[in-house]
Write an enzyme that holds these catalytic residues in place. Structure first.
Site, mmCIF file in Angstrom:
data_model
loop_
_atom_site.group_PDB
_atom_site.id
_atom_site.type_symbol
_atom_site.label_atom_id
_atom_site.label_comp_id
_atom_site.label_asym_id
_atom_site.label_seq_id
_atom_site.Cartn_x
_atom_site.Cartn_y
_atom_site.Cartn_z
ATOM 1 N N ASN A 221 51.869 29.787 41.901
ATOM 2 C CA ASN A 221 51.833 29.080 43.184
ATOM 3 C C ASN A 221 51.303 27.663 42.976
ATOM 4 O O ASN A 221 50.991 27.268 41.857
ATOM 5 C CB ASN A 221 50.993 29.853 44.211
ATOM 6 C CG ASN A 221 49.563 30.019 43.739
ATOM 7 O OD1 ASN A 221 48.836 29.044 43.553
ATOM 8 N ND2 ASN A 221 49.163 31.263 43.505
ATOM 9 N N ASP A 290 49.632 37.621 44.984
ATOM 10 C CA ASP A 290 49.502 38.935 45.618
ATOM 11 C C ASP A 290 50.211 40.030 44.828
ATOM 12 O O ASP A 290 49.776 41.163 44.811
ATOM 13 C CB ASP A 290 50.080 38.878 47.037
ATOM 14 C CG ASP A 290 49.206 38.036 47.951
ATOM 15 O OD1 ASP A 290 47.975 38.198 47.877
ATOM 16 O OD2 ASP A 290 49.742 37.197 48.708
ATOM 17 N N LYS A 300 63.090 37.568 26.492
ATOM 18 C CA LYS A 300 63.678 36.813 27.595
ATOM 19 C C LYS A 300 64.869 37.581 28.186
ATOM 20 O O LYS A 300 65.751 38.051 27.444
ATOM 21 C CB LYS A 300 64.138 35.441 27.089
ATOM 22 C CG LYS A 300 64.645 34.555 28.202
ATOM 23 C CD LYS A 300 65.090 33.211 27.698
ATOM 24 C CE LYS A 300 65.745 32.450 28.831
ATOM 25 N NZ LYS A 300 66.470 31.277 28.379
ATOM 26 N N PRO A 318 45.172 43.504 42.218
ATOM 27 C CA PRO A 318 43.893 43.874 42.834
ATOM 28 C C PRO A 318 43.355 42.715 43.667
ATOM 29 O O PRO A 318 43.544 41.550 43.298
ATOM 30 C CB PRO A 318 42.978 44.139 41.631
ATOM 31 C CG PRO A 318 43.640 43.476 40.463
ATOM 32 C CD PRO A 318 45.111 43.418 40.762
ATOM 33 N N ILE A 320 40.466 40.764 44.248
ATOM 34 C CA ILE A 320 39.218 40.564 43.505
ATOM 35 C C ILE A 320 38.038 40.397 44.469
ATOM 36 O O ILE A 320 36.997 41.035 44.335
ATOM 37 C CB ILE A 320 39.342 39.314 42.594
ATOM 38 C CG1 ILE A 320 40.543 39.480 41.654
ATOM 39 C CG2 ILE A 320 38.062 39.089 41.800
ATOM 40 C CD1 ILE A 320 40.945 38.200 40.932
ATOM 41 N N PHE A 340 37.762 32.161 50.572
ATOM 42 C CA PHE A 340 38.561 31.056 51.102
ATOM 43 C C PHE A 340 39.786 31.640 51.780
ATOM 44 O O PHE A 340 40.286 32.695 51.377
ATOM 45 C CB PHE A 340 38.997 30.111 49.964
ATOM 46 C CG PHE A 340 38.069 28.942 49.795
ATOM 47 C CD1 PHE A 340 36.799 29.122 49.265
ATOM 48 C CD2 PHE A 340 38.456 27.668 50.179
ATOM 49 C CE1 PHE A 340 35.925 28.061 49.122
ATOM 50 C CE2 PHE A 340 37.596 26.590 50.047
ATOM 51 C CZ PHE A 340 36.328 26.781 49.517
ATOM 52 N N LYS A 354 40.460 37.632 58.432
ATOM 53 C CA LYS A 354 40.341 37.741 56.967
ATOM 54 C C LYS A 354 38.898 37.964 56.547
ATOM 55 O O LYS A 354 38.610 38.749 55.649
ATOM 56 C CB LYS A 354 40.899 36.469 56.310
ATOM 57 C CG LYS A 354 40.989 36.584 54.809
ATOM 58 C CD LYS A 354 41.956 35.601 54.213
ATOM 59 C CE LYS A 354 43.382 35.900 54.623
ATOM 60 N NZ LYS A 354 44.346 34.979 54.104
ATOM 61 N N LYS A 358 37.912 41.120 54.289
ATOM 62 C CA LYS A 358 37.361 40.953 52.933
ATOM 63 C C LYS A 358 35.905 41.420 52.863
ATOM 64 O O LYS A 358 35.379 41.650 51.783
ATOM 65 C CB LYS A 358 37.422 39.485 52.514
ATOM 66 C CG LYS A 358 38.820 38.896 52.510
ATOM 67 C CD LYS A 358 39.526 39.104 51.193
ATOM 68 C CE LYS A 358 40.939 38.543 51.273
ATOM 69 N NZ LYS A 358 41.693 38.727 50.041
#
Ligand code: C5P
Length: 419
Positions: A221, A290, A300, A318, A320, A340, A354, A358
């Site tokens: 990402n 994710d 390849k 997982p 974390i 975050f 969230k 969490k």
């Protein structure tokens, strides 16, 4: 605003630094250091020993500092004829760079034969800290007399900076090189920062993770890691012992921070769970993928020419932060967890949900597309008390504010308390 995390503009605004030079080849680095100090907003008064003037001229240092250099205690410019008193009383810090073996020996004995040693001795210990950047040949550095002198000046209140290791002007190779100008500046800024997290062991995850599809392709990402790296640096400046678990980013490791380089979420998870056993603060800034390919191909994957893409089965990574925040050390309050949230809309609603999911006491929320890769950001801090807004600023400035907010919460509101 588009500053980089190594941009020091304004970091030393309002600070007055006495920069002392003694005799050593590393004096040329002091010229660059002086320039950086001025760029960082400090006013700089240079003081040079006779030996220093053999390596670099006061003319150069005057031009760079914008002030006439002092070289003698008999300088008639001071009305009271006491430059050692005047100069040491004005200083927010005295930095001796380079500090030769001989000068360190003079400090260790409390000698005052030249203006620079005299003003170091005359300085008010509580107001004018003394930072010493040694520079010498590796044998001189290793000599028991030098090491004894260094221990002595540290015991007398001097802050002795590390030395670098490598090729020396004499052609030998080893310890004793003076730190580079940017390293000296980073050390000084860190030294002057308030020690709000003294004694804390801070663990930070940062950057993206990379999930291999095959040996040449993967899923990742756009996280740059800049926010996490800035937080690691700010926490170290605040006196914490900092470990930074970083995904694949090319950012330099902040000075004094221990970096553990990982690639995938599974690796980041293993490292974080291990480090969280001894940390007292965990700040999860990493943009952890994710999902990962359920089976990374060993070779390849080839296009077969049939126009059909290969199937890509995904497995969930997982979480974390959630795992560590729900584990006993976090639940008992031994470990303070900060998460975050990068959202694209309805920031507050999503972030509050969230935080609950969490299980973290503090969540920092930002708009993802408005922060990824940028050097600035804006944060909403959400905890039991409510919402605190940290308006748009450089990630460096926000990191400092966030560290101060965390320090206030872990120390029960008392600034500077050990955690
Ligand atoms: O669920 P989401 O990815 O939005 O949560 C973001 C927060 O959780 C961040 O603090 C991030 O570092 C952390 N996280 C994690 N492990 C994951 C996913 C997110 O630690 N697998």
């Amino acid at each position: 605003m588009n500053t980089t995390i190594n941009d020091w503009a304004g970091e030393l605004a309002g600070r007055h630094i006495v920069l002392g030079l003694t005799g050593g080849v590393a004096a040329y680095k002091a010229a660059e250091f002086c320039r950086l100090l001025v760029k960082a907003g400090a006013t700089v008064q240079v003081v040079m020993t006779d030996a220093a003037c053999r390596f670099i001229t006061p003319v150069t240092m005057q031009a760079l500092s914008g002030r006439p250099v002092f070289t003698s205690q008999w300088d008639a410019r001071a009305d009271n004829h006491m430059p050692h008193i005047n100069l040491s009383r004005e200083a927010d810090a005295i930095v001796v760079a380079p500090a030769s073996a001989d000068f360190i020996a003079q400090l260790a004995q409390g000698r005052a034969g030249e203006l620079l040693s005299l003003l170091c001795l005359a300085r008010p210990l509580a107001q004018a800290p003394l930072l010493v950047a040694p520079a010498m040949n590796r044998q001189m550095w290793a000599h028991p007399a030098t090491q004894r002198n260094l221990r002595q000046i540290a015991a007398d209140g001097a802050h002795v900076l590390a030395v670098g290791c490598g090729e020396q002007a004499c052609g030998e190779n080893g310890d004793g090189r003076m730190l580079e100008a940017d390293e000296l500046l980073e050390e000084l800024i860190a030294f002057l920062a308030p020690k709000q997290l003294l004694g804390a062991r801070v663990l930070v995850t940062a950057g993206p993770t990379y999930e291999a599809i095959d040996p040449v392709r993967g899923i990742t990402n756009r996280s740059s890691g800049k926010m996490g790296f800035a937080i690691a640096r700010a926490a170290r400046e605040a006196g914490a012992d900092v470990t930074l678990i970083a995904g694949p980013v090319a950012l330099p490791t902040p000075r004094g921070v221990r970096r553990i380089a990982v690639t995938s979420a599974v690796q980041m998870h293993a490292a974080a769970v291990d480090e969280a056993r001894t940390a007292t603060v965990f700040i999860a800034t990493a943009a952890v993928a994710d999902w990962r390919p359920a089976h990374a191909a060993g070779n390849k994957i080839k296009k077969d020419g049939g126009g059909q893409p290969p199937p890509l089965a995904l497995a969930e990574n997982p979480d974390i932060l959630a795992e560590i925040a729900h584990a006993p050390r976090a639940q008992s309050g031994e470990l303070y967890c900060v998460g975050f949230a990068a959202e694209s809309d309805d920031l507050l609603v999503h972030a509050q949900a969230k935080r609950a999911r969490k299980g973290v006491p503090l969540l920092a929320a930002n708009i993802g597309p408005a922060t990824f890769g940028r050097d600035d950001n804006a944060l909403l801090l959400i905890d039991d008390e409510g919402v605190t807004e940290l308006p748009r600023a450089s990630k460096r400035a926000l990191a400092r504010q966030l560290v101060a907010e965390i320090a206030r919460r872990v120390s029960g509101g008392e600034e500077g308390e050990r955690v």
